[in-house]
Design an enzyme around this catalytic site. Sequence first.
Site, PDB file in Angstrom:
ATOM      1  N   ASN A  58      44.863  42.528  42.079  1.00  0.00           N
ATOM      2  CA  ASN A  58      46.272  42.906  42.139  1.00  0.00           C
ATOM      3  C   ASN A  58      46.977  41.997  43.131  1.00  0.00           C
ATOM      4  OD1 ASN A  58      45.804  45.122  40.402  1.00  0.00           O
ATOM      5  ND2 ASN A  58      45.043  46.292  42.147  1.00  0.00           N
ATOM      6  N   HIS A  80      35.308  53.310  42.114  1.00  0.00           N
ATOM      7  CA  HIS A  80      36.345  52.282  42.187  1.00  0.00           C
ATOM      8  C   HIS A  80      36.570  52.002  43.663  1.00  0.00           C
ATOM      9  CE1 HIS A  80      40.672  50.806  41.166  1.00  0.00           C
ATOM     10  NE2 HIS A  80      40.444  50.576  42.442  1.00  0.00           N
ATOM     11  N   LYS A  95      37.669  45.459  26.242  1.00  0.00           N
ATOM     12  CA  LYS A  95      38.852  45.517  27.110  1.00  0.00           C
ATOM     13  C   LYS A  95      39.902  44.517  26.644  1.00  0.00           C
ATOM     14  CE  LYS A  95      36.567  46.890  31.396  1.00  0.00           C
ATOM     15  NZ  LYS A  95      36.327  46.544  32.806  1.00  0.00           N
ATOM     16  N   ARG A 131      49.912  42.252  44.524  1.00  0.00           N
ATOM     17  CA  ARG A 131      51.071  42.947  45.097  1.00  0.00           C
ATOM     18  C   ARG A 131      50.613  43.838  46.252  1.00  0.00           C
ATOM     19  NH1 ARG A 131      49.191  45.951  40.724  1.00  0.00           N
ATOM     20  NH2 ARG A 131      48.528  48.040  41.353  1.00  0.00           N
TER      21      ARG A 131
END
Length: 447
Positions: free
Chosen positions: A290, A208, A158, A292
Site C-alpha cells: 500500500n 494478516h 486473484k 498510502r
Amino acid sequence: MFKKILIANRGEIALRVIRTCREMGIKTVAVYSTADKESLHVRFADEAVCIGPPASRDSYLNIPNLIAAAEITNADAIHPGYGFLSENADFSRICRENGIKFIGASPEMINAMGDKASAKDTMKKAGVPTIPGSDGLLDSIEQGKKIAAKIKYPVILKATAGGGGRGMRIIKAEEEFEKAWNDARTEAKAAFGNDGVYLEKFVEEPRHIEIQIAGDQFGTVCHLSERDCSIQRRHQKLVEEAPSPFMTEELREKMGKAAIAGAASIGYEGVGTIEFLVDKNRDFYFMEMNTRIQVEHPVTEEVINFDLIKEQIKVAAGIAISGKNYLPKLHAMECRINAEDPRKDFRPAPGKITVLHVPGGHGVRVDTHVYAGYQIPPNYDSMIAKLITVAQTREECVVKMKRALSEFVVEGIKTTIPFHLKLMDNEDFKAGNFTTKFLESFDFSTL
Ligand code: MV4
C-alpha cells in the site's frame, strides 16, 4: 518546508493531517462537498473550498476541481489521506504536472504496486518471499490447471487489478477450476475493467501482518515494526494492533528485512505498508504493498511514539529519514467505530448523532470528526471514530479498551461498539489466538 497543504479528503483523516500541519507551522486548506459543509475539517483548516456536490465522484474524486482549489489558494502540496485519490496514479501525475507536490507515491510507484501480479514479481526479484503459483498472469484454463496440479489444491485465483477480495476465487479441486476461472474473470472485468488473473497456492488460516516502512529520496529505507490486522469481516478491518500477538523478535527481524529489501528495490519514497500473509509455521509471504498512509497508522504511532504524518510530510519535502528501525515499546489496539448495525450484517446506519460522549483518560486516543448533533452523510465511508488504547502489555491494553468502549456513548445511530465490547471478552481473542477466519465463526446474534 511546504507553506500550505491542501487536504484532498474528509473525516477523521483530514483532521489528523490538519493537526500535524498546525504543529509544523504549515497552513492548511480543507476541501468539502456540499454534504460536508458542517464538517469539522472545514472549521479546523485555515481555509476551505467547496469542491462539488455530495457524490464522491463529483467532489473528493474530482481531479480538476481539486487542482483548481489548490491553485486559487496557492497550496504548494496536496495530502490525499487514505481512500479517494490516495493511490490514483493520474492524480499523482497531474499534481506533478501542475507543480504541486503530491504527498504520496509517484505515479510510477502507484502503477508498479497497483498491478498485483507485477508487484509480486517485483518483490520476488528483490528476494521477498512470495506464494508459489503462476509466473505472472495466466493465459489459459489449461495452463492454470497444470500449475494447480503441480502446487496442489487448494489454490486461489486473484485478479491482478484486485483489492478488497474482489475477483478472487478459492479452488479446492480441478473440477471447480473452469467455473472459478470464468467467475473470477467476469467479476474482475466488471469491477476493474481488467480480467487478468494469476494463481497461487491457497494459504489456510493465515494471519494478516503488515510492516510499516518509510523511505526517502536518498535511498534510505527503514521499518517501523508491524501491525496485526487479522480481525476482518468481508475484507473490512475492524480491529488492528501492534505488536502482533503472533510476532517473535526473530520473525520481526526477518519480515522487517524483507519489507525493507522490497521497498528499497523500487526506490520507494514516503511511508508505505507491505502486507504479508503469515502461516501457522510463521512462514510469511508478500501479499500487497500500500503506497498510502493507512487507517490503522495510529497503533504504530502509539507503540513507537512517532508521528507518521509528520514523517510523510518531511520525506515529501525532501528531508532525509534517520534510517534506523523502530521496535514496539508498548502495546496498542484500534477499534473502528462505524455507523453500522453489527446485528444486521453491519448494514450502514447513517443518521444524526443526538448524544455523544467520547472516552478519555490515560492511554486512550480517539481520532474522530463527529460531534453531538452531527448528521452522518450517507455518501461516504461509515467509520465515525477510531478508538485507540495503549498500555505496557496486551492484557492491559484490552482491559483499557473495554473500559473505554463502555464509556463511549453514541445515541441516535447504531454503531459497532457492542461488537467490540463482545470481542474484548472473547477468550481466543484475549489469548491472541486468531487468524483472518476468526470472525467467520463469531456469533453476532447476541450483541
Ligand atoms: C490469500 C489467502 C490465502 N492464500 N492468498 C484477501 C484479500 C487479498 N488482499 C488477499 N487475500 C487473501 N489472499 C493466498 N494465496 C487469503 C486471503 C484472505 C485474507 C487475507 C488477509 C486478510 C483477510 C483475508 C480474508 C480472506 C482471505
